[in-house]
Design an enzyme around this catalytic site. Structure first.
Site, PDB file in Angstrom:
ATOM      1  N   PRO A   9       0.791  -1.227   0.000  1.00 45.36           N
ATOM      2  CA  PRO A   9       0.000   0.000   0.000  1.00 45.36           C
ATOM      3  C   PRO A   9       0.826   1.281   0.000  1.00 45.36           C
ATOM      4  O   PRO A   9       1.866   1.364   0.680  1.00 45.36           O
ATOM      5  CB  PRO A   9      -0.808  -0.098   1.296  1.00 45.36           C
ATOM      6  N   ASN A  10       0.339   2.232  -0.764  1.00 41.81           N
ATOM      7  CA  ASN A  10       0.887   3.601  -0.858  1.00 41.81           C
ATOM      8  C   ASN A  10       2.197   3.719  -1.640  1.00 41.81           C
ATOM      9  O   ASN A  10       2.660   4.830  -1.886  1.00 41.81           O
ATOM     10  CB  ASN A  10       1.069   4.236   0.537  1.00 41.81           C
ATOM     11  N   ARG A  17       5.242  11.067  -2.574  1.00 39.82           N
ATOM     12  CA  ARG A  17       5.018  10.817  -1.147  1.00 39.82           C
ATOM     13  C   ARG A  17       6.308  10.986  -0.329  1.00 39.82           C
ATOM     14  O   ARG A  17       7.305  10.326  -0.621  1.00 39.82           O
ATOM     15  CB  ARG A  17       4.536   9.362  -1.044  1.00 39.82           C
ATOM     16  N   TYR A  22      11.371   8.711   1.323  1.00 44.75           N
ATOM     17  CA  TYR A  22      11.310   7.604   0.363  1.00 44.75           C
ATOM     18  C   TYR A  22      12.049   7.853  -0.950  1.00 44.75           C
ATOM     19  O   TYR A  22      12.125   6.948  -1.788  1.00 44.75           O
ATOM     20  CB  TYR A  22       9.842   7.242   0.086  1.00 44.75           C
ATOM     21  N   ASN A  73       8.149  -5.382  -0.614  1.00 51.70           N
ATOM     22  CA  ASN A  73       8.080  -4.235   0.293  1.00 51.70           C
ATOM     23  C   ASN A  73       6.613  -4.154   0.704  1.00 51.70           C
ATOM     24  O   ASN A  73       5.775  -3.662  -0.053  1.00 51.70           O
ATOM     25  CB  ASN A  73       8.509  -2.947  -0.412  1.00 51.70           C
ATOM     26  N   ALA A  76       3.088  -0.496   5.027  1.00 51.22           N
ATOM     27  CA  ALA A  76       2.674  -0.559   6.436  1.00 51.22           C
ATOM     28  C   ALA A  76       2.170  -1.950   6.843  1.00 51.22           C
ATOM     29  O   ALA A  76       2.115  -2.265   8.042  1.00 51.22           O
ATOM     30  CB  ALA A  76       1.616   0.501   6.714  1.00 51.22           C
ATOM     31  N   GLU A  97      12.599  -9.244   2.322  1.00 49.59           N
ATOM     32  CA  GLU A  97      11.766  -8.088   2.678  1.00 49.59           C
ATOM     33  C   GLU A  97      12.593  -6.827   2.445  1.00 49.59           C
ATOM     34  O   GLU A  97      13.735  -6.758   2.902  1.00 49.59           O
ATOM     35  CB  GLU A  97      11.378  -8.208   4.156  1.00 49.59           C
ATOM     36  N   HIS A  99      12.782  -2.413   2.376  1.00 50.53           N
ATOM     37  CA  HIS A  99      12.223  -1.101   2.719  1.00 50.53           C
ATOM     38  C   HIS A  99      13.126  -0.019   2.161  1.00 50.53           C
ATOM     39  O   HIS A  99      14.357  -0.136   2.215  1.00 50.53           O
ATOM     40  CB  HIS A  99      12.096  -0.944   4.243  1.00 50.53           C
ATOM     41  N   ARG A 106      12.998   5.112  12.717  1.00 49.98           N
ATOM     42  CA  ARG A 106      11.821   5.973  12.612  1.00 49.98           C
ATOM     43  C   ARG A 106      10.924   5.800  13.854  1.00 49.98           C
ATOM     44  O   ARG A 106      11.425   5.578  14.932  1.00 49.98           O
ATOM     45  CB  ARG A 106      11.096   5.658  11.299  1.00 49.98           C
TER      46      ARG A 106
HETATM   47  C1  DQA Z   1       8.172   1.328   3.963  1.00 47.70           C
HETATM   48  C2  DQA Z   1       8.197   1.592   5.475  1.00 47.70           C
HETATM   49  C3  DQA Z   1       6.813   1.401   6.058  1.00 47.70           C
HETATM   50  O1  DQA Z   1       6.833   1.658   7.466  1.00 47.70           O
HETATM   51  C4  DQA Z   1       5.840   2.363   5.422  1.00 47.70           C
HETATM   52  O2  DQA Z   1       4.538   2.152   5.923  1.00 47.70           O
HETATM   53  C5  DQA Z   1       5.847   2.275   3.939  1.00 47.70           C
HETATM   54  C6  DQA Z   1       7.136   2.174   3.263  1.00 47.70           C
HETATM   55  C7  DQA Z   1       9.541   1.635   3.313  1.00 47.70           C
HETATM   56  O3  DQA Z   1       9.748   1.208   2.170  1.00 47.70           O
HETATM   57  O4  DQA Z   1      10.380   2.313   3.897  1.00 47.70           O
HETATM   58  O5  DQA Z   1       4.822   2.357   3.274  1.00 47.70           O
HETATM   59  O6  DQA Z   1       7.899  -0.040   3.758  1.00 47.70           O
END
Ligand code: DQA
Length: 146
Positions: A9-10, A17, A22, A73, A76, A97, A99, A106
């Site tokens: 998501p996102n 964003r 990011y 990735n 959240a 995994e 990020h 954070r």
């Molecule tokens: C993320 C870190 C997560 O905490 C966050 O909710 C994201 C992006 C990252 O790539 O740093 O959506 O996965």
């Protein structure tokens, strides 16, 4: 060899964003860098993004039988999605995994990943390179085994 690249998501909003956290690259740009890396490594990748947990799980269930490994990735979902964790575990595939940000530097709640214990490894905080290094590592590891 074929790998699934999953963005949660996102992550479709990358490039707009929270760029300080990011980075500037859009998801399309990251996918295209991964495609280039995959071509160099002579492997196939399929990239998928969804804002919906169910759609991600459907994709994993449909595509994992035809794949050799996965890079995810989870956004959240990393921090609380036990159904995503169960779906990933069920594939029995090696999973990395990733990020973009360093989730340990954070908010406290971001430092917990429910996915990490079932992953082969985790790369966190290296921006778009987290994905590229994950692909290199998975391919190298699987080639060592065969
Ligand atoms: C993320 C870190 C997560 O905490 C966050 O909710 C994201 C992006 C990252 O790539 O740093 O959506 O996965």
């Amino acid at each position: 060899m074929k790998f699934l690249i999953i963005h949660g998501p996102n992550l479709n909003m990358l490039g707009k964003r929270e760029k300080i956290i990011y980075g500037e690259k859009t998801l399309a740009e990251i996918n295209s860098l991964l495609k280039k890396q995959a071509e160099e490594l002579e492997v196939e990748i399929i990239s998928f993004q969804s804002n919906s947990e169910g759609a991600i799980i459907d994709f994993i269930q449909e595509q994992s039988p035809k794949a050799d490994g996965m890079i995810i990735n989870p956004g959240a979902l990393t921090h609380y999605s036990f159904c995503l964790r169960d779906a990933l575990l069920d594939t029995k595939l090696p999973i990395v995994e990733v990020h973009l940000s360093n989730i340990y530097a954070r908010e406290e709640w971001r430092a917990k990943s429910v996915i990490a214990p079932i992953a082969k490894g985790q790369i966190s905080g290296l921006g778009w390179r987290s994905y590229v290094f994950a692909l290199q590592a998975l391919v190298s590891e699987l080639r060592d085994k065969t």
